[in-house]
Design a protein around this motif. Structure first.
Motif, mmCIF file in Angstrom:
data_model
loop_
_atom_site.group_PDB
_atom_site.id
_atom_site.type_symbol
_atom_site.label_atom_id
_atom_site.label_comp_id
_atom_site.label_asym_id
_atom_site.label_seq_id
_atom_site.Cartn_x
_atom_site.Cartn_y
_atom_site.Cartn_z
ATOM 1 N N PRO A 1 0.822 -1.214 0.000
ATOM 2 C CA PRO A 1 0.000 0.000 0.000
ATOM 3 C C PRO A 1 0.856 1.264 0.000
ATOM 4 C CG PRO A 1 -0.107 -1.124 2.128
ATOM 5 C CD PRO A 1 0.643 -2.023 1.207
ATOM 6 N N ALA A 2 0.369 2.270 -0.710
ATOM 7 C CA ALA A 2 1.064 3.563 -0.715
ATOM 8 C C ALA A 2 0.733 4.289 0.587
ATOM 9 C CB ALA A 2 0.609 4.390 -1.906
ATOM 10 N N VAL A 3 1.733 4.926 1.188
ATOM 11 C CA VAL A 3 1.511 5.667 2.435
ATOM 12 C C VAL A 3 1.318 7.143 2.085
ATOM 13 C CG1 VAL A 3 2.487 6.251 4.696
ATOM 14 C CG2 VAL A 3 2.893 3.986 3.718
ATOM 15 N N GLU A 4 0.060 7.603 2.203
ATOM 16 C CA GLU A 4 -0.239 9.005 1.875
ATOM 17 C C GLU A 4 0.264 9.870 3.031
ATOM 18 O OE1 GLU A 4 -4.455 8.784 1.485
ATOM 19 O OE2 GLU A 4 -4.232 7.023 0.201
ATOM 20 N N TYR A 5 1.346 10.585 2.793
ATOM 21 C CA TYR A 5 2.066 11.317 3.853
ATOM 22 C C TYR A 5 1.188 12.302 4.607
ATOM 23 C CZ TYR A 5 5.498 14.213 6.197
ATOM 24 O OH TYR A 5 6.209 14.883 7.167
ATOM 25 N N GLN A 6 1.234 12.219 5.948
ATOM 26 C CA GLN A 6 0.574 13.218 6.796
ATOM 27 C C GLN A 6 1.586 13.870 7.748
ATOM 28 O OE1 GLN A 6 -2.663 11.027 8.678
ATOM 29 N NE2 GLN A 6 -4.119 11.762 7.152
ATOM 30 N N ASN A 7 2.255 13.023 8.554
ATOM 31 C CA ASN A 7 3.228 13.522 9.537
ATOM 32 C C ASN A 7 4.380 12.537 9.637
ATOM 33 O OD1 ASN A 7 1.396 15.691 10.708
ATOM 34 N ND2 ASN A 7 0.177 13.875 11.150
ATOM 35 N N SER A 8 5.523 13.013 10.169
ATOM 36 C CA SER A 8 6.649 12.089 10.343
ATOM 37 C C SER A 8 7.508 12.505 11.531
ATOM 38 C CB SER A 8 7.509 12.036 9.078
ATOM 39 O OG SER A 8 8.162 13.263 8.875
ATOM 40 N N LEU A 9 8.293 11.557 12.021
ATOM 41 C CA LEU A 9 9.232 11.847 13.105
ATOM 42 C C LEU A 9 10.490 11.016 12.915
ATOM 43 C CD1 LEU A 9 8.677 9.700 16.138
ATOM 44 C CD2 LEU A 9 6.658 10.012 14.753
ATOM 45 N N LYS B 1 10.592 16.345 13.923
ATOM 46 C CA LYS B 1 9.269 15.927 13.450
ATOM 47 C C LYS B 1 8.798 16.909 12.391
ATOM 48 C CE LYS B 1 6.507 18.429 16.839
ATOM 49 N NZ LYS B 1 5.284 18.510 17.589
ATOM 50 N N GLU B 2 7.913 16.423 11.536
ATOM 51 C CA GLU B 2 7.365 17.271 10.470
ATOM 52 C C GLU B 2 5.877 17.036 10.393
ATOM 53 O OE1 GLU B 2 9.476 16.434 6.878
ATOM 54 O OE2 GLU B 2 11.320 17.383 7.571
ATOM 55 N N GLY B 3 5.138 18.083 10.066
ATOM 56 C CA GLY B 3 3.688 17.959 9.957
ATOM 57 C C GLY B 3 3.010 18.714 11.071
ATOM 58 N N ALA B 4 1.947 18.128 11.626
ATOM 59 C CA ALA B 4 1.151 18.793 12.653
ATOM 60 C C ALA B 4 1.945 18.949 13.952
ATOM 61 C CB ALA B 4 -0.121 17.982 12.903
#
Length: 370
Positions: A117-125, A184-187
């Motif tokens: 499955p493709a991981v639809e990017y939201q946040n990362s650490l 971290k990136e995102g929210a």
């Protein structure tokens, strides 16, 4: 497809990818490993819940893709001499040579292997591999195996300005670990729940090094990248326990003990407890001592462990395994045990420094004969 590769590297890559292979599946290709020879050699295992893809250095002279049965392929490579392995396929016949050994085996059409499955990017650490490994290992034991509450068969990953908190609960106990993170990136704050089975594999893939591992939250999946290996898992959906409200923190009794001494005492008393002969530990917290005892059909056992502080004679029962699991996972030489009554939870914390772990164990009701 044609390539040569060092046996030890190929064996390690097969072992890693095999962790996500279905032992039995209605789709035969899922019992195999997908090999893709392009710019590098990629091996993928996928069981429709968790997918693991790893890259291995190889000299590729002809590109191609195919699927090989994971068990047979793994056994062949494992038993080859320590040398360079040469691999060549013509249609679906694969020739494997190493030293004086040679095998010809059949492969499967890669078209039958479902895409990861493709991981639809939201946040990362980002955090060191050894920290991620420890955080998973020190909370995984408290993940529930009760499928009636699927959300609790995974661990909650909660990210805020203070770092990452990983929480597992199973109705009888709670395990929590907290660490600062590199980046971290995102929210500003985000959270997701990862199945325990996937985390068990992430723990094995992580090395005891401070090299970074990345965790990416997607809309429905989560991806862990560790070195040359990537693991993709579905996320668990649902309402995770509001754990902050569940942990009692104004506890009237607080005692401290040496973690190893506590484990040793519980271990000794537990010798007469088994799956067939279950019995709770009767713990009496006195001034400077913890008295632990139990009784089963084969006899009784008692031990005394020195502690700091006054337990005011509090008597409380515990499942020996649950208490032992929490103490064994605690990453500190000394712990603080916080209690209030014989029917309220026991909270286990570090005695010094930041509260980077917290374990909560619910008591067991003691009968007069226990």
């Amino acid at each position: 497809m044609k390539f040569t590769c060092e046996k030890a590297l190929l064996q390690a890559a097969i072992s890693t990818a095999s962790r996500a292979v279905s032992p039995k599946s209605s789709i035969p290709a899922l019992e195999g490993i997908l090999l893709e020879a392009g710019n590098d050699l990629r091996l993928t295992g996928y069981n429709l819940e968790t997918g693991i893809r790893t890259t291995v250095p190889a000299e590729i002279s002809e590109q191609g893709t195919l699927v090989l049965g994971a068990r047979l392929f793994g056994e062949i490579i494992r038993k080859l001499p320590d040398d360079m392995v040469s691999f060549q396929s013509t249609n679906y016949t694969v020739n494997i040579k190493c030293g004086m050994s040679e095998f010809n085996i059949l492969a499967t059409d890669p078209e039958e292997f479902p895409e990861l499955p493709a991981v639809e990017y939201q946040n990362s650490l980002l955090l060191p591999q050894n920290v991620l490994k420890a955080m998973i290992g020190q909370t995984l034991f408290a993940v529930s195996d009760n499928e009636s509450r699927p959300i609790h068969t995974g661990s909650l990953f909660e990210v805020d300005e203070s770092g990452l908190t990983v929480v597992s609960v199973d109705g009888y106990r709670l395990a929590l670990r907290h660490e600062a993170i590199e980046k971290k990136e995102g929210a500003e704050t985000f959270s997701f729940v990862v199945p325990g089975a996937a985390l068990s594999e992430v723990e094995k893939i992580c090395a005891d090094s401070d090299e970074s591992a990345s965790v990416t939250q997607g809309a429905r999946h989560v991806m862990f990248k560790v070195g040359s290996t990537m693991l993709v898992s579905r996320r668990l959906e649902g309402e995770f326990l509001a754990y902050r409200q569940a942990i009692p923190r104004n506890n009237t009794i607080q005692v401290e003990g040496d973690t190893r001494a506590l484990i040793s005492s519980i271990d000794r008393v537990s010798l007469i407890i088994s799956d067939k002969l279950k019995s709770p530990l009767r713990c009496i917290f006195d001034d400077g001592v913890l008295n632990i005892s139990t009784k089963t059909a084969i006899g009784d056992a008692a031990d005394v462990c020195p502690i700091s502080g006054d337990g005011k004679g509090l008597e409380i029962g515990f499942n020996n395994k649950y208490l032992m699991d929490a103490l064994k996972a605690a990453p500190a030489d000394r712990v603080r045990l916080e209690l209030t009554t014989g029917v309220s939870p026991c909270v286990i914390l570090p005695t010094q420094g930041d509260e980077n772990f917290l374990y909560m164990v619910l008591p067991v009701r003691l009968k007069a004969g226990d």
